[in-house]
Enzyme design. Structure first.
Site, mmCIF file in Angstrom:
data_model
loop_
_atom_site.group_PDB
_atom_site.id
_atom_site.type_symbol
_atom_site.label_atom_id
_atom_site.label_comp_id
_atom_site.label_asym_id
_atom_site.label_seq_id
_atom_site.Cartn_x
_atom_site.Cartn_y
_atom_site.Cartn_z
ATOM 1 N N ASN A 175 22.525 63.391 -58.256
ATOM 2 C CA ASN A 175 21.605 64.626 -57.958
ATOM 3 C C ASN A 175 22.519 66.015 -57.972
ATOM 4 O O ASN A 175 23.598 65.788 -57.653
ATOM 5 C CB ASN A 175 21.079 64.512 -56.671
ATOM 6 C CG ASN A 175 21.835 63.982 -55.354
ATOM 7 O OD1 ASN A 175 22.727 63.485 -55.225
ATOM 8 N ND2 ASN A 175 21.381 64.488 -54.199
ATOM 9 N N GLU B 298 22.154 69.779 -56.827
ATOM 10 C CA GLU B 298 21.102 70.499 -55.984
ATOM 11 C C GLU B 298 21.415 72.052 -56.265
ATOM 12 O O GLU B 298 22.433 72.333 -57.072
ATOM 13 C CB GLU B 298 21.581 70.494 -54.505
ATOM 14 C CG GLU B 298 20.863 68.866 -53.920
ATOM 15 C CD GLU B 298 21.116 68.742 -52.454
ATOM 16 O OE1 GLU B 298 21.899 69.417 -51.816
ATOM 17 O OE2 GLU B 298 20.219 67.665 -52.251
ATOM 18 N N CYS C 190 17.256 65.470 -59.481
ATOM 19 C CA CYS C 190 17.602 64.053 -58.829
ATOM 20 C C CYS C 190 18.613 63.131 -59.723
ATOM 21 O O CYS C 190 18.391 63.469 -60.904
ATOM 22 C CB CYS C 190 16.287 63.110 -58.568
ATOM 23 S SG CYS C 190 15.313 63.762 -57.340
ATOM 24 N N GLU D 296 18.094 59.953 -60.576
ATOM 25 C CA GLU D 296 17.472 59.451 -61.638
ATOM 26 C C GLU D 296 17.050 60.101 -62.858
ATOM 27 O O GLU D 296 17.324 59.771 -64.122
ATOM 28 C CB GLU D 296 16.177 58.790 -61.124
ATOM 29 C CG GLU D 296 16.268 57.937 -59.942
ATOM 30 C CD GLU D 296 16.288 58.673 -58.479
ATOM 31 O OE1 GLU D 296 16.887 59.689 -58.533
ATOM 32 O OE2 GLU D 296 15.767 57.825 -57.469
ATOM 33 N N CYS E 77 11.763 59.316 -56.050
ATOM 34 C CA CYS E 77 10.432 60.332 -55.647
ATOM 35 C C CYS E 77 9.544 60.374 -56.895
ATOM 36 O O CYS E 77 9.679 59.792 -57.941
ATOM 37 C CB CYS E 77 11.059 61.754 -55.514
ATOM 38 S SG CYS E 77 11.337 62.600 -57.140
ATOM 39 N N CYS F 78 10.475 61.520 -60.388
ATOM 40 C CA CYS F 78 11.268 60.565 -61.119
ATOM 41 C C CYS F 78 10.356 59.532 -61.757
ATOM 42 O O CYS F 78 10.626 59.077 -62.626
ATOM 43 C CB CYS F 78 12.437 60.274 -60.247
ATOM 44 S SG CYS F 78 13.489 61.323 -59.998
HETATM 45 N N1 THU Z 1 17.246 62.409 -54.573
HETATM 46 C C1 THU Z 1 17.624 61.833 -55.470
HETATM 47 O O1 THU Z 1 18.340 62.471 -56.358
HETATM 48 N N2 THU Z 1 16.911 60.693 -55.686
HETATM 49 C C2 THU Z 1 16.047 60.117 -54.947
HETATM 50 O O2 THU Z 1 15.559 58.851 -55.286
HETATM 51 C C3 THU Z 1 15.724 60.704 -53.693
HETATM 52 C C4 THU Z 1 16.201 62.175 -53.642
HETATM 53 C C5 THU Z 1 18.139 63.624 -54.023
HETATM 54 C C6 THU Z 1 17.274 65.001 -54.038
HETATM 55 C C7 THU Z 1 17.840 65.700 -53.250
HETATM 56 O O3 THU Z 1 19.221 66.567 -53.831
HETATM 57 C C8 THU Z 1 18.517 64.836 -52.044
HETATM 58 O O4 THU Z 1 18.500 63.626 -52.588
HETATM 59 C C9 THU Z 1 17.652 65.086 -50.865
HETATM 60 O O5 THU Z 1 16.234 64.835 -50.942
#
Ligand code: THU
Length: 133
Positions: A45, A47, A56, A58, A93, A96
């Site tokens: 991920n 940010e 994310c 995925e 999520c 994704c």
């Molecule tokens: N996140 C992912 O990368 N994949 C998931 O399946 C759940 C959430 C990330 C997004 C964000 O950077 C952090 O986790 C918190 O939500």
């Protein structure tokens, strides 16, 4: 190597988690996407100060693979948890899941830690009514 075990794919997701850029949430996620030809693309991920721009793990893995011409996918493993700590329960999520649906059918496998064990779900189970071509 076309068939790798769920555990090996999950360990690649866990390794990919180390590259997570998550200064805002402190929640690090890694993904490992297995293509039908046996290649594996990883992602983490990423940010942003404008949080909705976050991508994310995925989707990072999918976009890396699709942008290099891959279209056929078998499975994805996802490992998430507090940064610098052991993984905990984490599932993809809705955004994704919809990106997976664009390229994958009901039998696409999603390998994750459910809080007790590493377990495989199918996309058909996690997004039963998604749109795709
Ligand atoms: N996140 C992912 O990368 N994949 C998931 O399946 C759940 C959430 C990330 C997004 C964000 O950077 C952090 O986790 C918190 O939500």
């Amino acid at each position: 190597m076309k068939n790798i075990s769920d555990e090996v794919l999950f360990s690649k997701a866990e390794k990919a988690r180390e590259a997570s850029y998550c200064p805002y949430s402190g929640y690090a996620v890694g993904a490992a996407l297995l293509c039908a030809d046996g290649t594996v693309y990883t992602g983490a991920n990423i940010e942003n100060a404008s949080f909705p721009l976050t991508v994310c793990a995925e989707r990072t893995a999918f976009f890396k693979a699709v942008s290099e011409g891959k279209r056929d996918f078998t499975a994805i493993a996802v490992s998430g948890g507090e940064k610098d700590k052991k993984y905990s329960a984490c599932s993809p999520c809705g955004s994704c899941r919809q990106v997976m649906r664009e390229f994958c059918g009901d039998d696409f496998r999603i390998v994750l830690f459910d809080g007790e064990k590493i377990k495989a779900f199918t996309l058909g189970e996690l997004l039963p009514f998604g749109f795709s071509l």
